[in-house]
Design a protein around this motif. Structure first.
Motif, PDB file in Angstrom:
ATOM      1  N   LEU A 146       0.836  -1.206   0.000  1.00 51.01           N
ATOM      2  CA  LEU A 146       0.000   0.000   0.000  1.00 51.01           C
ATOM      3  C   LEU A 146       0.869   1.253   0.000  1.00 51.01           C
ATOM      4  CD1 LEU A 146      -2.725   1.419   0.160  1.00 51.01           C
ATOM      5  CD2 LEU A 146      -2.631   1.150   2.663  1.00 51.01           C
ATOM      6  N   LEU A 147       1.905   1.260   0.828  1.00 45.96           N
ATOM      7  CA  LEU A 147       2.803   2.418   0.899  1.00 45.96           C
ATOM      8  C   LEU A 147       3.504   2.652  -0.440  1.00 45.96           C
ATOM      9  CD1 LEU A 147       4.486   1.858   4.406  1.00 45.96           C
ATOM     10  CD2 LEU A 147       2.770   3.579   3.812  1.00 45.96           C
ATOM     11  N   GLN A 148       4.040   1.590  -1.015  1.00 43.07           N
ATOM     12  CA  GLN A 148       4.820   1.726  -2.241  1.00 43.07           C
ATOM     13  C   GLN A 148       3.939   2.032  -3.452  1.00 43.07           C
ATOM     14  OE1 GLN A 148       8.056   1.707  -2.712  1.00 43.07           O
ATOM     15  NE2 GLN A 148       9.010   0.679  -0.973  1.00 43.07           N
ATOM     16  N   CYS A 149       2.822   1.350  -3.579  1.00 40.91           N
ATOM     17  CA  CYS A 149       1.953   1.558  -4.732  1.00 40.91           C
ATOM     18  C   CYS A 149       1.396   2.981  -4.743  1.00 40.91           C
ATOM     19  CB  CYS A 149       0.814   0.536  -4.711  1.00 40.91           C
ATOM     20  SG  CYS A 149      -0.150   0.482  -6.254  1.00 40.91           S
ATOM     21  N   SER A 150       0.946   3.455  -3.605  1.00 44.67           N
ATOM     22  CA  SER A 150       0.403   4.814  -3.527  1.00 44.67           C
ATOM     23  C   SER A 150       1.498   5.853  -3.741  1.00 44.67           C
ATOM     24  CB  SER A 150      -0.287   5.036  -2.176  1.00 44.67           C
ATOM     25  OG  SER A 150       0.620   4.853  -1.096  1.00 44.67           O
ATOM     26  N   PHE A 151       2.697   5.585  -3.238  1.00 40.50           N
ATOM     27  CA  PHE A 151       3.780   6.558  -3.405  1.00 40.50           C
ATOM     28  C   PHE A 151       4.195   6.667  -4.871  1.00 40.50           C
ATOM     29  CE2 PHE A 151       8.188   8.016  -3.456  1.00 40.50           C
ATOM     30  CZ  PHE A 151       8.093   9.142  -2.660  1.00 40.50           C
ATOM     31  N   TYR A 152       4.248   5.550  -5.590  1.00 40.95           N
ATOM     32  CA  TYR A 152       4.613   5.633  -7.002  1.00 40.95           C
ATOM     33  C   TYR A 152       3.487   6.236  -7.836  1.00 40.95           C
ATOM     34  CZ  TYR A 152       9.141   3.459  -6.593  1.00 40.95           C
ATOM     35  OH  TYR A 152      10.457   3.225  -6.289  1.00 40.95           O
ATOM     36  N   GLY A 153       2.249   6.071  -7.399  1.00 45.17           N
ATOM     37  CA  GLY A 153       1.163   6.796  -8.044  1.00 45.17           C
ATOM     38  C   GLY A 153       1.344   8.294  -7.871  1.00 45.17           C
ATOM     39  N   HIS A 154       1.688   8.719  -6.653  1.00 45.05           N
ATOM     40  CA  HIS A 154       2.000  10.126  -6.393  1.00 45.05           C
ATOM     41  C   HIS A 154       3.227  10.572  -7.195  1.00 45.05           C
ATOM     42  CE1 HIS A 154       4.046  13.425  -4.276  1.00 45.05           C
ATOM     43  NE2 HIS A 154       5.023  12.584  -4.030  1.00 45.05           N
ATOM     44  N   SER A 155       4.221   9.711  -7.324  1.00 44.80           N
ATOM     45  CA  SER A 155       5.479  10.082  -7.975  1.00 44.80           C
ATOM     46  C   SER A 155       5.304  10.376  -9.458  1.00 44.80           C
ATOM     47  CB  SER A 155       6.522   8.978  -7.781  1.00 44.80           C
ATOM     48  OG  SER A 155       6.850   8.844  -6.411  1.00 44.80           O
ATOM     49  N   LEU A 182       4.094  -3.020 -12.088  1.00 48.01           N
ATOM     50  CA  LEU A 182       4.621  -4.225 -11.445  1.00 48.01           C
ATOM     51  C   LEU A 182       4.033  -4.422 -10.056  1.00 48.01           C
ATOM     52  CD1 LEU A 182       8.403  -4.209 -12.433  1.00 48.01           C
ATOM     53  CD2 LEU A 182       6.798  -6.101 -12.775  1.00 48.01           C
ATOM     54  N   ILE A 183       3.965  -3.341  -9.285  1.00 48.90           N
ATOM     55  CA  ILE A 183       3.437  -3.449  -7.920  1.00 48.90           C
ATOM     56  C   ILE A 183       1.979  -3.870  -7.943  1.00 48.90           C
ATOM     57  CG2 ILE A 183       2.868  -2.140  -5.840  1.00 48.90           C
ATOM     58  CD1 ILE A 183       5.342  -0.434  -6.359  1.00 48.90           C
ATOM     59  N   ALA A 184       1.164  -3.210  -8.778  1.00 48.06           N
ATOM     60  CA  ALA A 184      -0.268  -3.503  -8.813  1.00 48.06           C
ATOM     61  C   ALA A 184      -0.546  -4.921  -9.314  1.00 48.06           C
ATOM     62  CB  ALA A 184      -0.975  -2.473  -9.695  1.00 48.06           C
ATOM     63  N   PHE A 185       0.115  -5.303 -10.411  1.00 47.30           N
ATOM     64  CA  PHE A 185      -0.145  -6.623 -10.985  1.00 47.30           C
ATOM     65  C   PHE A 185       0.439  -7.735 -10.119  1.00 47.30           C
ATOM     66  CE2 PHE A 185      -1.609  -4.262 -14.473  1.00 47.30           C
ATOM     67  CZ  PHE A 185      -2.221  -5.101 -15.390  1.00 47.30           C
ATOM     68  N   SER A 186       1.607  -7.497  -9.507  1.00 49.69           N
ATOM     69  CA  SER A 186       2.170  -8.541  -8.646  1.00 49.69           C
ATOM     70  C   SER A 186       1.298  -8.760  -7.416  1.00 49.69           C
ATOM     71  CB  SER A 186       3.603  -8.178  -8.228  1.00 49.69           C
ATOM     72  OG  SER A 186       3.629  -7.017  -7.419  1.00 49.69           O
ATOM     73  N   GLY A 195       7.947  -9.265  -5.022  1.00 46.10           N
ATOM     74  CA  GLY A 195       7.828  -7.812  -5.048  1.00 46.10           C
ATOM     75  C   GLY A 195       8.566  -7.143  -3.902  1.00 46.10           C
ATOM     76  N   ILE A 196       8.503  -7.741  -2.720  1.00 45.24           N
ATOM     77  CA  ILE A 196       9.207  -7.189  -1.563  1.00 45.24           C
ATOM     78  C   ILE A 196      10.708  -7.197  -1.796  1.00 45.24           C
ATOM     79  CG2 ILE A 196       9.748  -7.621   0.866  1.00 45.24           C
ATOM     80  CD1 ILE A 196       7.046  -6.340   0.389  1.00 45.24           C
ATOM     81  N   LEU A 197      11.211  -8.239  -2.428  1.00 42.45           N
ATOM     82  CA  LEU A 197      12.642  -8.336  -2.715  1.00 42.45           C
ATOM     83  C   LEU A 197      13.063  -7.283  -3.743  1.00 42.45           C
ATOM     84  CD1 LEU A 197      15.207  -9.916  -2.104  1.00 42.45           C
ATOM     85  CD2 LEU A 197      14.562 -11.558  -3.887  1.00 42.45           C
ATOM     86  N   VAL A 198      12.231  -7.068  -4.762  1.00 41.41           N
ATOM     87  CA  VAL A 198      12.529  -6.055  -5.784  1.00 41.41           C
ATOM     88  C   VAL A 198      12.600  -4.668  -5.152  1.00 41.41           C
ATOM     89  CG1 VAL A 198      11.660  -4.904  -7.851  1.00 41.41           C
ATOM     90  CG2 VAL A 198      11.525  -7.396  -7.669  1.00 41.41           C
ATOM     91  N   LEU A 199      11.641  -4.337  -4.312  1.00 36.31           N
ATOM     92  CA  LEU A 199      11.605  -3.014  -3.691  1.00 36.31           C
ATOM     93  C   LEU A 199      12.804  -2.802  -2.776  1.00 36.31           C
ATOM     94  CD1 LEU A 199       7.777  -2.903  -2.906  1.00 36.31           C
ATOM     95  CD2 LEU A 199       8.988  -1.510  -4.600  1.00 36.31           C
ATOM     96  N   PHE A 200      13.163  -3.818  -2.018  1.00 39.44           N
ATOM     97  CA  PHE A 200      14.312  -3.705  -1.116  1.00 39.44           C
ATOM     98  C   PHE A 200      15.597  -3.431  -1.888  1.00 39.44           C
ATOM     99  CE2 PHE A 200      18.009  -5.975   0.616  1.00 39.44           C
ATOM    100  CZ  PHE A 200      18.212  -5.250   1.777  1.00 39.44           C
ATOM    101  N   LEU A 201      15.793  -4.109  -3.018  1.00 42.35           N
ATOM    102  CA  LEU A 201      17.029  -3.974  -3.783  1.00 42.35           C
ATOM    103  C   LEU A 201      17.123  -2.630  -4.505  1.00 42.35           C
ATOM    104  CD1 LEU A 201      17.347  -7.575  -5.287  1.00 42.35           C
ATOM    105  CD2 LEU A 201      18.641  -6.585  -3.381  1.00 42.35           C
ATOM    106  N   HIS A 202      16.016  -1.905  -4.614  1.00 46.26           N
ATOM    107  CA  HIS A 202      16.039  -0.618  -5.309  1.00 46.26           C
ATOM    108  C   HIS A 202      16.008   0.585  -4.371  1.00 46.26           C
ATOM    109  CE1 HIS A 202      15.235  -3.141  -8.809  1.00 46.26           C
ATOM    110  NE2 HIS A 202      15.479  -2.096  -9.576  1.00 46.26           N
ATOM    111  N   ASP A 203      15.343   0.474  -3.254  1.00 48.56           N
ATOM    112  CA  ASP A 203      15.164   1.635  -2.374  1.00 48.56           C
ATOM    113  C   ASP A 203      16.471   2.128  -1.762  1.00 48.56           C
ATOM    114  OD1 ASP A 203      12.516   1.742  -2.899  1.00 48.56           O
ATOM    115  OD2 ASP A 203      11.834   0.875  -0.992  1.00 48.56           O
ATOM    116  N   VAL A 204      17.410   1.242  -1.528  1.00 50.67           N
ATOM    117  CA  VAL A 204      18.658   1.634  -0.867  1.00 50.67           C
ATOM    118  C   VAL A 204      19.399   2.692  -1.660  1.00 50.67           C
ATOM    119  CG1 VAL A 204      19.894  -0.301  -1.931  1.00 50.67           C
ATOM    120  CG2 VAL A 204      20.824   0.804   0.105  1.00 50.67           C
TER     121      VAL A 204
END
Length: 356
Positions: A146-155, A182-186, A195-204
Motif C-alpha cells: 500500500l505504501l509503495q503503490c500509492s507513493f509511485y502513483g504520487h510520484s 509491477l506493484i499492482a499486478f504482482s 515484489g518485496i525483494l525487488v523493492l528492497f534492492l532498489h530503495d537503498v
C-alpha cells in the motif's frame, strides 16, 4: 511438502543459460497464447478489488498533499534558515522529501527480509514456493504494498509537476509507470513475495542518492564553504556508485530475474502472465543500466578533470553553469517574468519547457 534446500546464487552465465532455456520452453508450450487466453487468465487469477484501488488512490493523494505541506512549512523554511543558495534552496525540499520516504520504506524492507521468518533474500526461489492463486497476502507485506503503490502513483504526478525537471525525467516517468504496474499486478496475481525483494534492492540507492544530494546543497550555505558536507557528499557518491552496481546490476538480476525467469516455472509450471512480468522486470533492468551510464559518465568526468566537485550530471544547471555570468543574468532577468505569466515549468530555477 518438503521445502528444498536454498540454492547457491547463480552467476551471470547460469542466469542467461537457464533463463533463456526456460523462456524458450515456455514459448513452445504456449501454442494458444493470445488475447483470449490473456483475458481468461486475468479473470481466473487476478484478485484486486475496487476498494483496494480506491484506498491506494486516496493514499496517493495523501502523499501529494503531505509533500506540499512539508515543503511549504518544513523543508522550505529550513532551507531559508540555513541560507542556502537560491538554486539549492529550490531543489532541497524534493530531496528531503524523497530521503524521508525511502528511508522509511527501505527500513521496513529490512525488517521484513531480515527480522521475520521470510527467507526470500537468502533463498530467492522460495518466493514461489506454495504459490496459489488468490492466496492471502500477509498484513505486513500488504502494508508495504500500500505504501509503495500509492507513493509511485504520487510520484508520476510529482515528476511531471512538482520535481525539478532533469535530462532523464522522461525515463523517470517511464520508470514510475513500470514500477506502479509491477506493484499492482504482482499484488493482484499474488507475486507479492518477489515484489518485496525487488523493492528492497532498489530503495537503498534512492536513500544514498538523496542523502548525497542534500550534502551537495548544504556545502555552500550562508556564503561559506562547509568542508564536512563536501567530504560526506564525496563519500556518498562513492558508496552510491558501488551499491548501485551491487544491488541493481548484481543482486537484482541474479536473485530476482533468476527466480522469475527460471525458478518460477520449476515451482509453478503454468504460472500466469510469465512473459508479461518478466518483460517488465527486463525493462526495469535496462533502465538500471541506463542510469548506471550516468554514474560512469560522472566518474569519467572526475578522472579527466572536467568536474572538480560532486554534482548531479542529470541537472540542467550543471551544464548551464559553464555559461558566462552575464548570460545567466540576462536569461534570469528577461525570461523569468514571461515564464511565470505563461505558466512554464522551472528546471533547477532556469526557465525551460517541460516537453516529452
Amino acid at each position: 511438502m518438503a521445502v528444498p534446500a536454498p540454492e547457491p546464487m547463480p552467476g551471470y552465465g547460469q542466469l542467461l543459460k537457464r533463463g533463456y532455456g526456460s523462456l524458450k520452453e515456455a514459448i513452445k508450450a504456449c501454442g494458444d497464447c493470445g488475447w483470449e487466453l490473456s483475458r481468461q487468465t486475468w479473470t481466473e487469477n487476478a484478485y484486486l478489488g475496487w476498494g483496494e484501488v480506491l484506498l491506494c488512490g486516496i493514499c496517493a493523494l495523501g502523499w501529494t498533499l503531505l509533500r506540499r505541506a512539508a515543503a511549504r512549512r518544513l523543508f522550505g523554511p529550513f532551507g531559508e534558515w540555513c541560507n542556502l543558495q537560491p538554486k539549492d534552496a529550490a531543489k532541497m525540499p524534493e530531496s528531503a522529501w524523497k530521503l524521508l520516504f525511502y528511508t522509511l520504506s527501505w527500513s521496513y524492507g529490512i525488517y521484513l527480509l531480515f527480522f521475520t521468518d521470510y527467507p526470500f533474500f537468502y533463498d530467492p526461489p522460495s518466493v514461489f514456493y506454495d504459490w496459489k492463486k488468490g492466496m492471502d497476502v500477509p498484513t505486513d507485506i500488504a502494508i508495504a504494498y500500500l505504501l509503495q503503490c500509492s507513493f509511485y502513483g504520487h510520484s508520476i504526478y510529482a515528476t511531471a509537476y512538482m520535481d525539478t525537471w532533469r535530462k532523464d525525467s522522461v525515463v523517470m516517468l517511464l520508470h514510475h509507470v513500470v514500477t506502479l504496474t509491477l506493484i499492482a499486478f504482482s499484488y493482484a496475481f499474488r507475486y507479492h513475495n518477489v515484489g518485496i525483494l525487488v523493492l528492497f534492492l532498489h530503495d537503498v540507492n534512492d536513500v544514498q542518492l538523496e542523502f548525497t544530494k542534500l550534502n551537495v546543497y548544504f556545502k555552500h550555505r550562508g556564503g561559506v564553504y562547509h568542508r564536512l558536507n563536501d567530504i560526506i557528499s564525496n563519500i556518498g557518491c562513492l558508496t552510491f556508485s558501488v551499491s548501485w552496481f551491487w544491488f541493481r546490476l548484481y543482486w537484482f538480476p541474479l536473485k530476482v530475474l533468476y527466480a522469475t525467469c527460471y525458478s518460477s516455472l520449476q515451482s509453478v509450471p503454468n504460472i500466469p502472465f510469465y512473459f508479461f512480468f518478466n518483460a517488465l522486470l527486463l525493462v526495469l533492468t535496462l533502465m538500471n543500466i541506463y542510469w548506471f551510464l550516468y554514474i560512469v559518465l560522472f566518474v569519467a568526468k572526475v578522472l579527466m578533470g572536467q568536474m572538480q566537485e560532486v554534482n548531479d550530471v542529470r541537472e540542467y544547471d550543471v551544464e548551464d553553469s559553464k555559461k558566462t555570468t552575464t548570460a545567466k543574468k540576462k536569461e534570469a532577468g528577461l525570461q523569468l517574468p514571461n515564464a511565470l505569466k505563461e505558466g512554464l515549468h522551472l528546471k533547477n530555477g532556469l526557465v525551460k519547457d517541460k516537453r516529452l
